[in-house]
Design an enzyme around this catalytic site. Structure first.
Site, mmCIF file in Angstrom:
data_model
loop_
_atom_site.group_PDB
_atom_site.id
_atom_site.type_symbol
_atom_site.label_atom_id
_atom_site.label_comp_id
_atom_site.label_asym_id
_atom_site.label_seq_id
_atom_site.Cartn_x
_atom_site.Cartn_y
_atom_site.Cartn_z
ATOM 1 N NE ARG A 170 -2.476 -1.948 -0.820
ATOM 2 C CZ ARG A 170 -2.440 -3.287 -0.906
ATOM 3 N NH1 ARG A 170 -2.854 -4.013 0.071
ATOM 4 N NH2 ARG A 170 -2.019 -3.883 -1.991
ATOM 5 C CB CYS A 218 -8.345 -2.855 4.885
ATOM 6 S SG CYS A 218 -8.811 -4.540 4.473
ATOM 7 C CD GLU A 288 -5.179 -0.688 3.194
ATOM 8 O OE1 GLU A 288 -4.747 -1.654 3.849
ATOM 9 O OE2 GLU A 288 -5.797 -0.810 2.114
HETATM 10 C C1 LIG Z 1 -15.444 -1.880 -0.469
HETATM 11 C C2 LIG Z 1 -13.987 -1.548 -0.607
HETATM 12 C C3 LIG Z 1 -13.063 -2.544 -0.870
HETATM 13 C C4 LIG Z 1 -11.699 -2.239 -0.992
HETATM 14 N N1 LIG Z 1 -10.810 -3.251 -1.252
HETATM 15 C C5 LIG Z 1 -9.499 -2.956 -1.427
HETATM 16 C C6 LIG Z 1 -8.551 -3.990 -1.750
HETATM 17 O O1 LIG Z 1 -8.881 -5.160 -1.872
HETATM 18 N N2 LIG Z 1 -7.258 -3.616 -1.925
HETATM 19 C C7 LIG Z 1 -6.836 -2.319 -1.820
HETATM 20 O O2 LIG Z 1 -5.651 -2.034 -2.012
HETATM 21 N N3 LIG Z 1 -7.706 -1.326 -1.511
HETATM 22 C C8 LIG Z 1 -9.013 -1.619 -1.323
HETATM 23 N N4 LIG Z 1 -9.894 -0.619 -1.001
HETATM 24 C C9 LIG Z 1 -9.404 0.770 -0.829
HETATM 25 C C10 LIG Z 1 -9.447 1.607 -2.130
HETATM 26 O O3 LIG Z 1 -10.306 1.013 -3.072
HETATM 27 C C11 LIG Z 1 -8.047 1.738 -2.749
HETATM 28 O O4 LIG Z 1 -7.128 2.292 -1.839
HETATM 29 C C12 LIG Z 1 -8.092 2.613 -4.013
HETATM 30 O O5 LIG Z 1 -6.909 2.440 -4.730
HETATM 31 C C13 LIG Z 1 -8.299 4.073 -3.698
HETATM 32 O O6 LIG Z 1 -8.461 4.752 -4.927
HETATM 33 P P1 LIG Z 1 -9.258 6.114 -4.996
HETATM 34 O O7 LIG Z 1 -9.200 6.624 -6.383
HETATM 35 O O8 LIG Z 1 -10.587 5.958 -4.398
HETATM 36 O O9 LIG Z 1 -8.328 7.045 -4.090
HETATM 37 P P2 LIG Z 1 -8.776 8.068 -2.962
HETATM 38 O O10 LIG Z 1 -9.401 7.321 -1.842
HETATM 39 O O11 LIG Z 1 -9.538 9.202 -3.534
HETATM 40 O O12 LIG Z 1 -7.340 8.604 -2.488
HETATM 41 C C14 LIG Z 1 -6.414 7.719 -1.889
HETATM 42 C C15 LIG Z 1 -5.028 8.377 -1.927
HETATM 43 O O13 LIG Z 1 -4.605 8.460 -3.282
HETATM 44 C C16 LIG Z 1 -4.315 9.836 -3.601
HETATM 45 N N5 LIG Z 1 -4.691 10.057 -4.997
HETATM 46 C C17 LIG Z 1 -5.855 9.744 -5.600
HETATM 47 N N6 LIG Z 1 -5.796 10.086 -6.917
HETATM 48 C C18 LIG Z 1 -4.579 10.633 -7.114
HETATM 49 C C19 LIG Z 1 -3.907 11.206 -8.238
HETATM 50 N N7 LIG Z 1 -4.474 11.292 -9.448
HETATM 51 N N8 LIG Z 1 -2.664 11.711 -8.060
HETATM 52 C C20 LIG Z 1 -2.059 11.633 -6.847
HETATM 53 N N9 LIG Z 1 -2.617 11.115 -5.748
HETATM 54 C C21 LIG Z 1 -3.876 10.632 -5.881
HETATM 55 C C22 LIG Z 1 -5.143 10.657 -2.635
HETATM 56 O O14 LIG Z 1 -4.597 11.960 -2.476
HETATM 57 C C23 LIG Z 1 -5.021 9.803 -1.387
HETATM 58 O O15 LIG Z 1 -3.753 10.036 -0.808
HETATM 59 C C24 LIG Z 1 -11.266 -0.896 -0.857
HETATM 60 C C25 LIG Z 1 -12.206 0.118 -0.598
HETATM 61 C C26 LIG Z 1 -13.548 -0.196 -0.469
HETATM 62 C C27 LIG Z 1 -14.523 0.913 -0.217
#
Ligand SMILES: Cc1cc2nc3c(=O)[nH]c(=O)nc-3n(C[C@H](O)[C@H](O)[C@H](O)COP(=O)(O)OP(=O)(O)OC[C@H]3O[C@@H](n4cnc5c(N)ncnc54)[C@H](O)[C@@H]3O)c2cc1C
Length: 292
Positions: A170, A218, A288
């Site tokens: 992560r 998580c 996380e």
């Molecule tokens: C139901 C559910 C299941 C999940 N299962 C998993 C799993 O199995 N494995 C896993 O790893 N995660 C999981 N997650 C967490 C999440 O899906 C991941 O961390 C995902 O990659 C977050 O992406 P996001 O675009 O929503 O980022 P955000 O939540 O919007 O942001 C997360 C971080 O990324 C940064 N960020 C976002 N976009 C950019 C960009 N363009 N440039 C620079 N920084 C950026 C943000 O500033 C922040 O620091 C789960 C979440 C949920 C709700």
């Protein structure tokens, strides 16, 4: 809005952020900015830098807990066709940071390109997935990254190639402010085999995680060699509730939020979990989920 004069089309003020997150929690962003081109983004970043306005980048909001009081400064959410583009090639896929990960997983089945299926069931954008090195037991996105297009806080764009990138649990070594997009290496394969793997992972996730309710995935990272969910479960915390926030009965490392839950409820529950797990196992759980 002299700070963003000329950019009024993409800048709004005091925009509630709850609906941009999977937890549906969070107060307003002082400035909510949706650039649709790298040029607009560069201009926004330069103005923020010159005026000492802090900048946060919002992806799909699937790994965020945003405070009830909201966020001071600028919250930038990439939007539009350029940042949402997806192009499959014979070697893989190129995607803008705002492209949705789950759509790429599904399209890679149709295209007969294997690799992305290990990310089935993970919500969010390509930018968030690369920043977080999203993944799990079936594989991480970092394994497929060929190059990443980035922009620093001065609005200068550049590219980092695979050899310069480090992907950990992560975590990545990308320190640039914004991920603009990425190229991924995939392998041609039988669409039926890829689809079967997507289905297998989906069924596994559906049986082990609360997927249809408000959560941020998580909450804690797994401590080395241990499972955070198992430690929380063995501490008897499944079902534990603070206000509208509850430790999931299905997966103890998920906190689910009833409608109307406040960030403060979730934060209180996080502290209770941390204290109980520490008392019992002497393990300090690291977050996380990112708290804004
Ligand atoms: C139901 C559910 C299941 C999940 N299962 C998993 C799993 O199995 N494995 C896993 O790893 N995660 C999981 N997650 C967490 C999440 O899906 C991941 O961390 C995902 O990659 C977050 O992406 P996001 O675009 O929503 O980022 P955000 O939540 O919007 O942001 C997360 C971080 O990324 C940064 N960020 C976002 N976009 C950019 C960009 N363009 N440039 C620079 N920084 C950026 C943000 O500033 C922040 O620091 C789960 C979440 C949920 C709700």
């Amino acid at each position: 809005m002299t700070l963003f004069a000329g950019l009024e089309q993409i800048v709004k003020t005091e925009v509630p952020l709850a609906s941009y997150t999977w937890m549906r929690i969070g107060g307003p962003a002082q400035y909510f900015i949706e650039p649709t081109t790298p040029e607009q983004l560069a201009e926004v970043l330069r103005r923020c830098r010159e005026n000492e306005v802090p900048v946060r980048i919002l992806g799909g909001g699937a790994n965020l807990l945003i405070d009830d009081s909201g966020v001071r400064g600028a919250v930038v959410r990439l939007a539009g066709e350029t940042f949402g583009r997806v192009r499959f090639t014979k070697d893989g896929v190129e995607a803008g940071a705002a492209a949705e990960l789950h759509r790429i997983v599904l399209r890679s089945v149709r295209e007969g390109m294997s690799g992305m299926e290990c990310l089935a069931g993970i919500p969010g954008s390509i930018g968030g997935a690369v920043r977080m090195n999203a993944g799990g037991a079936f594989g991480d996105i970092g394994n497929m990254v060929e190059s990443v297009d980035l922009m620093d806080s001065d609005g200068v764009g550049f590219t980092r190639l695979r050899g310069e990138l480090v992907f950990g649990y992560r975590h990545t070594n990308i320190s640039a402010k914004v991920i603009l997009g990425a190229q991924f290496r995939l392998m041609p394969d039988d669409p039926r085999r890829i689809l079967n793997q997507v289905k297998r992972i989906w069924i596994y996730k559906k049986n082990t995680q609360p997927l249809w309710v408000r959560s941020a995935g998580c909450i804690f990272k797994n401590p080395r060699g241990l499972s955070a969910g198992a430690l929380i479960d063995k501490s008897g915390l499944k079902g534990r509730r603070t206000g509208g926030a509850q430790v999931s009965d299905r997966h103890a490392n998920f906190i689910i939020a009833d409608p109307g839950t406040r960030a403060s409820d979730v934060l209180k529950l996080i502290n209770i979990i941390r204290e109980d797990v520490y008392k019992r196992w002497e393990v300090y759980l690291e977050l996380e989920v990112e708290v804004w």
